[in-house]
Design a protein around this motif. Structure first.
Motif, PDB file in Angstrom:
ATOM      1  N   ALA A  93       0.859  -1.188   0.000  1.00  0.00           N
ATOM      2  CA  ALA A  93       0.000   0.000   0.000  1.00  0.00           C
ATOM      3  C   ALA A  93       0.890   1.231   0.000  1.00  0.00           C
ATOM      4  O   ALA A  93       1.886   1.284   0.719  1.00  0.00           O
ATOM      5  CB  ALA A  93      -0.922   0.009   1.223  1.00  0.00           C
ATOM      6  N   VAL A  94       0.533   2.218  -0.824  1.00  0.00           N
ATOM      7  CA  VAL A  94       1.285   3.477  -0.910  1.00  0.00           C
ATOM      8  C   VAL A  94       0.332   4.609  -0.569  1.00  0.00           C
ATOM      9  O   VAL A  94      -0.658   4.834  -1.273  1.00  0.00           O
ATOM     10  CB  VAL A  94       1.882   3.685  -2.315  1.00  0.00           C
ATOM     11  CG1 VAL A  94       2.670   4.997  -2.358  1.00  0.00           C
ATOM     12  CG2 VAL A  94       2.774   2.524  -2.690  1.00  0.00           C
ATOM     13  N   LEU A  95       0.599   5.308   0.541  1.00  0.00           N
ATOM     14  CA  LEU A  95      -0.256   6.391   1.014  1.00  0.00           C
ATOM     15  C   LEU A  95       0.445   7.722   0.775  1.00  0.00           C
ATOM     16  O   LEU A  95       1.588   7.908   1.191  1.00  0.00           O
ATOM     17  CB  LEU A  95      -0.545   6.217   2.506  1.00  0.00           C
ATOM     18  CG  LEU A  95      -1.727   6.998   3.076  1.00  0.00           C
ATOM     19  CD1 LEU A  95      -3.022   6.475   2.502  1.00  0.00           C
ATOM     20  CD2 LEU A  95      -1.745   6.872   4.598  1.00  0.00           C
ATOM     21  N   ARG A  96      -0.233   8.648   0.077  1.00  0.00           N
ATOM     22  CA  ARG A  96       0.348   9.946  -0.243  1.00  0.00           C
ATOM     23  C   ARG A  96       0.185  10.896   0.939  1.00  0.00           C
ATOM     24  O   ARG A  96      -0.911  11.043   1.487  1.00  0.00           O
ATOM     25  CB  ARG A  96      -0.333  10.507  -1.488  1.00  0.00           C
ATOM     26  CG  ARG A  96       0.305  11.750  -2.055  1.00  0.00           C
ATOM     27  CD  ARG A  96      -0.126  11.994  -3.497  1.00  0.00           C
ATOM     28  NE  ARG A  96      -1.558  12.051  -3.669  1.00  0.00           N
ATOM     29  CZ  ARG A  96      -2.167  12.069  -4.848  1.00  0.00           C
ATOM     30  NH1 ARG A  96      -1.459  12.033  -5.957  1.00  0.00           N
ATOM     31  NH2 ARG A  96      -3.482  12.110  -4.935  1.00  0.00           N
ATOM     32  N   ALA A  97       1.258  11.556   1.355  1.00  0.00           N
ATOM     33  CA  ALA A  97       1.244  12.359   2.580  1.00  0.00           C
ATOM     34  C   ALA A  97       0.359  13.588   2.463  1.00  0.00           C
ATOM     35  O   ALA A  97      -0.313  13.961   3.418  1.00  0.00           O
ATOM     36  CB  ALA A  97       2.672  12.790   2.941  1.00  0.00           C
ATOM     37  N   SER A  99      -4.663   6.836  -1.362  1.00  0.00           N
ATOM     38  CA  SER A  99      -3.955   5.559  -1.467  1.00  0.00           C
ATOM     39  C   SER A  99      -3.880   5.135  -2.925  1.00  0.00           C
ATOM     40  O   SER A  99      -4.844   5.285  -3.685  1.00  0.00           O
ATOM     41  CB  SER A  99      -4.687   4.487  -0.645  1.00  0.00           C
ATOM     42  OG  SER A  99      -4.038   3.235  -0.761  1.00  0.00           O
ATOM     43  N   LEU A 100      -2.725   4.605  -3.322  1.00  0.00           N
ATOM     44  CA  LEU A 100      -2.526   4.140  -4.682  1.00  0.00           C
ATOM     45  C   LEU A 100      -3.304   2.843  -4.881  1.00  0.00           C
ATOM     46  O   LEU A 100      -3.206   1.922  -4.077  1.00  0.00           O
ATOM     47  CB  LEU A 100      -1.038   3.922  -4.952  1.00  0.00           C
ATOM     48  CG  LEU A 100      -0.637   3.568  -6.384  1.00  0.00           C
ATOM     49  CD1 LEU A 100      -1.007   4.686  -7.345  1.00  0.00           C
ATOM     50  CD2 LEU A 100       0.869   3.308  -6.445  1.00  0.00           C
ATOM     51  N   ALA A 101      -4.063   2.770  -5.983  1.00  0.00           N
ATOM     52  CA  ALA A 101      -4.884   1.586  -6.232  1.00  0.00           C
ATOM     53  C   ALA A 101      -4.896   1.283  -7.715  1.00  0.00           C
ATOM     54  O   ALA A 101      -4.652   2.150  -8.551  1.00  0.00           O
ATOM     55  CB  ALA A 101      -6.313   1.809  -5.733  1.00  0.00           C
ATOM     56  N   GLY A 142      -3.316   1.094 -15.374  1.00  0.00           N
ATOM     57  CA  GLY A 142      -2.972   2.406 -14.847  1.00  0.00           C
ATOM     58  C   GLY A 142      -3.483   2.563 -13.428  1.00  0.00           C
ATOM     59  O   GLY A 142      -4.573   2.112 -13.089  1.00  0.00           O
ATOM     60  N   ALA A 143      -2.700   3.194 -12.579  1.00  0.00           N
ATOM     61  CA  ALA A 143      -3.061   3.349 -11.179  1.00  0.00           C
ATOM     62  C   ALA A 143      -3.829   4.644 -10.964  1.00  0.00           C
ATOM     63  O   ALA A 143      -3.688   5.601 -11.712  1.00  0.00           O
ATOM     64  CB  ALA A 143      -1.804   3.330 -10.316  1.00  0.00           C
ATOM     65  N   VAL A 144      -4.646   4.657  -9.916  1.00  0.00           N
ATOM     66  CA  VAL A 144      -5.387   5.851  -9.530  1.00  0.00           C
ATOM     67  C   VAL A 144      -5.217   6.026  -8.024  1.00  0.00           C
ATOM     68  O   VAL A 144      -4.755   5.134  -7.323  1.00  0.00           O
ATOM     69  CB  VAL A 144      -6.883   5.724  -9.887  1.00  0.00           C
ATOM     70  CG1 VAL A 144      -7.077   5.658 -11.392  1.00  0.00           C
ATOM     71  CG2 VAL A 144      -7.499   4.484  -9.226  1.00  0.00           C
ATOM     72  N   TRP A 145      -5.598   7.194  -7.532  1.00  0.00           N
ATOM     73  CA  TRP A 145      -5.520   7.492  -6.102  1.00  0.00           C
ATOM     74  C   TRP A 145      -6.925   7.518  -5.540  1.00  0.00           C
ATOM     75  O   TRP A 145      -7.819   8.181  -6.085  1.00  0.00           O
ATOM     76  CB  TRP A 145      -4.823   8.831  -5.881  1.00  0.00           C
ATOM     77  CG  TRP A 145      -3.397   8.822  -6.328  1.00  0.00           C
ATOM     78  CD1 TRP A 145      -2.917   9.219  -7.539  1.00  0.00           C
ATOM     79  CD2 TRP A 145      -2.269   8.357  -5.582  1.00  0.00           C
ATOM     80  NE1 TRP A 145      -1.563   9.043  -7.602  1.00  0.00           N
ATOM     81  CE2 TRP A 145      -1.125   8.511  -6.404  1.00  0.00           C
ATOM     82  CE3 TRP A 145      -2.090   7.828  -4.311  1.00  0.00           C
ATOM     83  CZ2 TRP A 145       0.158   8.172  -5.992  1.00  0.00           C
ATOM     84  CZ3 TRP A 145      -0.817   7.490  -3.894  1.00  0.00           C
ATOM     85  CH2 TRP A 145       0.290   7.660  -4.729  1.00  0.00           C
ATOM     86  N   VAL A 146      -7.149   6.790  -4.450  1.00  0.00           N
ATOM     87  CA  VAL A 146      -8.486   6.663  -3.870  1.00  0.00           C
ATOM     88  C   VAL A 146      -8.425   7.050  -2.391  1.00  0.00           C
ATOM     89  O   VAL A 146      -7.360   7.202  -1.811  1.00  0.00           O
ATOM     90  CB  VAL A 146      -9.021   5.223  -4.023  1.00  0.00           C
ATOM     91  CG1 VAL A 146      -9.205   4.883  -5.487  1.00  0.00           C
ATOM     92  CG2 VAL A 146      -8.092   4.216  -3.358  1.00  0.00           C
ATOM     93  N   GLY A 147      -9.620   7.176  -1.795  1.00  0.00           N
ATOM     94  CA  GLY A 147      -9.691   7.639  -0.421  1.00  0.00           C
ATOM     95  C   GLY A 147      -9.392   6.585   0.626  1.00  0.00           C
ATOM     96  O   GLY A 147      -8.967   6.911   1.729  1.00  0.00           O
ATOM     97  N   GLU A 148      -9.627   5.299   0.320  1.00  0.00           N
ATOM     98  CA  GLU A 148      -9.382   4.256   1.310  1.00  0.00           C
ATOM     99  C   GLU A 148      -8.094   3.504   0.980  1.00  0.00           C
ATOM    100  O   GLU A 148      -7.667   3.468  -0.166  1.00  0.00           O
ATOM    101  CB  GLU A 148     -10.555   3.269   1.364  1.00  0.00           C
ATOM    102  CG  GLU A 148     -10.782   2.462   0.096  1.00  0.00           C
ATOM    103  CD  GLU A 148     -11.578   3.227  -0.954  1.00  0.00           C
ATOM    104  OE1 GLU A 148     -11.830   2.661  -2.027  1.00  0.00           O
ATOM    105  OE2 GLU A 148     -11.945   4.391  -0.675  1.00  0.00           O
ATOM    106  N   THR A 149      -7.488   2.900   2.005  1.00  0.00           N
ATOM    107  CA  THR A 149      -6.230   2.195   1.823  1.00  0.00           C
ATOM    108  C   THR A 149      -6.430   0.954   0.963  1.00  0.00           C
ATOM    109  O   THR A 149      -7.324   0.151   1.209  1.00  0.00           O
ATOM    110  CB  THR A 149      -5.635   1.786   3.183  1.00  0.00           C
ATOM    111  OG1 THR A 149      -5.455   2.970   3.969  1.00  0.00           O
ATOM    112  CG2 THR A 149      -4.293   1.098   2.995  1.00  0.00           C
ATOM    113  N   ARG A 150      -5.600   0.800  -0.067  1.00  0.00           N
ATOM    114  CA  ARG A 150      -5.658  -0.358  -0.959  1.00  0.00           C
ATOM    115  C   ARG A 150      -4.291  -1.041  -0.999  1.00  0.00           C
ATOM    116  O   ARG A 150      -3.259  -0.377  -1.055  1.00  0.00           O
ATOM    117  CB  ARG A 150      -6.025   0.087  -2.385  1.00  0.00           C
ATOM    118  CG  ARG A 150      -7.406   0.737  -2.509  1.00  0.00           C
ATOM    119  CD  ARG A 150      -8.509  -0.304  -2.512  1.00  0.00           C
ATOM    120  NE  ARG A 150      -9.800   0.330  -2.755  1.00  0.00           N
ATOM    121  CZ  ARG A 150     -10.304   0.550  -3.956  1.00  0.00           C
ATOM    122  NH1 ARG A 150      -9.603   0.200  -5.029  1.00  0.00           N
ATOM    123  NH2 ARG A 150     -11.478   1.128  -4.101  1.00  0.00           N
TER     124      ARG A 150
END
Length: 360
Positions: free
Chosen positions: A33-37, A42-44, A49-57
């Motif tokens: 899991a990659v969480l942006r500060a 969270s990277l999902a 292609g990856a997207v950024w979402v609100g919950e941890t993936r």
């Protein structure tokens, strides 16, 4: 655990390697899991292609053990193209057996995939959406020509020269020219100017009365110079976004802004949490207590932040070790949190039991 990024030159642009060390790494397989500060996104996603979402993936990753007892994580373009050198990330590696491993990461010298097929450049969602929004806006039609203004009842001859005023005001000359009295001419010009000024004031006051009536306000008693209205106060979210886009992105500045912002609504609390998280990730002693309270399940809910008893307990420990002024308060908070977990686990709360197993 400590972690660093490097390009994978063997596989080419858009591929990278995470080198992990100073931890006990169990056998794989692993997920990450990659969480942006900056916004806790969270990277999902993978493959397309990856997207950024609100919950941890957590996404599956390929890993290899190193001779020194470390671990390497092989990254493809779907992850590499989503990373930004200006950002900081919290990386969590979760083995199939054993506890998750966490470390802070900032990438440098990253080489993106040259085809640009992946729409993940590591920008924040609000920044990445800007070009698309501009492209989708309909063209602004040209403004219609302004109607010709109606002629004023009386035009003051301020732009005329004295010679032109004399020609305008003097009666038709008889067959025999005569001399015009200059005193009378000056008096007539002054009277005309005074009349024009009075007429302008009358119509200007009427216009102000009409505007005031339309706005539901009383008409002004006298013409006064306009004063600028104070600028609208920015919301907590807008001020936090401006902070992370500004020049002074430091832990001390983040804590100063957090102390000044309102914290009444969930949106305001989410914005302030971003500042606490950033300051805590940069090891600012004053950030550990408020950051831990946001994550502490024994404390009231803070915005939309997901509770994490293990992370809160660790943050309380850092607060006690780094700031003697809050050491007693931090240790009491740890005791209170553990007691809450014991009660909840005894009542059948499975999450509380899992958290208890993660505590030291």
């Amino acid at each position: 655990m400590k972690i660093s990024y490097s390009d994978d030159t063997a596989r080419g642009a858009g591929h990278g390697v995470l080198t992990c060390r100073e931890a006990d790494f169990p056998q794989g397989p692993y997920s990450m899991a990659v969480l942006r500060a900056s916004d806790q996104a969270s990277l999902a996603g993978a493959g397309g292609g990856a997207v950024w979402v609100g919950e941890t993936r957590f996404i599956p990753v390929k890993t290899e053990a190193t001779p020194e007892g470390g671990l390497t994580v092989l990254l493809g373009p779907e992850v590499v193209n989503a990373l930004d050198p200006l950002e900081q990330y919290l990386v969590t590696l979760k083995p199939e057996q054993g506890d998750p491993l966490k470390a802070r990461l900032q990438v440098q010298g990253i080489t993106y995939s040259p085809d640009g097929a992946l729409d993940n450049t590591g920008m924040r969602p609000t920044e990445a959406a800007k070009p698309a929004a501009k492209a989708s806006e309909p063209p602004v039609p040209p403004a219609p020509p302004a109607p010709e203004p109606e002629p004023a009842p009386v035009l003051p001859p301020v732009a005329e020269t004295p010679a032109q005023e004399a020609l305008t005001l003097a009666p038709e000359a008889p067959a025999k020219p005569r001399r015009v009295n200059p005193v009378l001419l000056v008096a007539l010009v002054a009277a005309l100017l005074a009349g024009a000024l009075a007429t302008w004031k009358f119509f200007d006051s009427k216009a102000q009365e009409e505007e005031a009536a339309l706005a539901g306000k009383p008409a002004p008693e006298a013409v006064a110079p306009s004063t600028a209205l104070p600028p609208t106060q920015k919301t907590a979210e807008e001020q936090v976004r401006a902070f992370f886009s500004g020049p002074d992105i430091t832990a001390a500045a983040a804590l100063k802004l957090a102390a000044e912002l309102p914290k009444a609504t969930p949106a305001e609390q989410d914005a302030v949490y971003r500042l606490y998280y950033f300051a805590a990730e940069n090891e600012a002693p004053g950030a550990f207590m408020p950051y831990a309270a946001c994550l502490d399940p024994a404390e009231p809910q803070w915005g939309s932040i997901e509770k994490d008893a293990a992370a809160a307990y660790a943050a309380y420990a850092k607060a006690a070790a780094s700031d003697p002024k809050v050491a007693k308060e931090a240790l009491n908070a740890q005791t209170r949190l553990r007691a809450w977990l014991d009660r909840e686990a005894g009542a059948g709360n499975a999450q509380a039991r899992a958290w208890l197993q993660e505590l030291p």
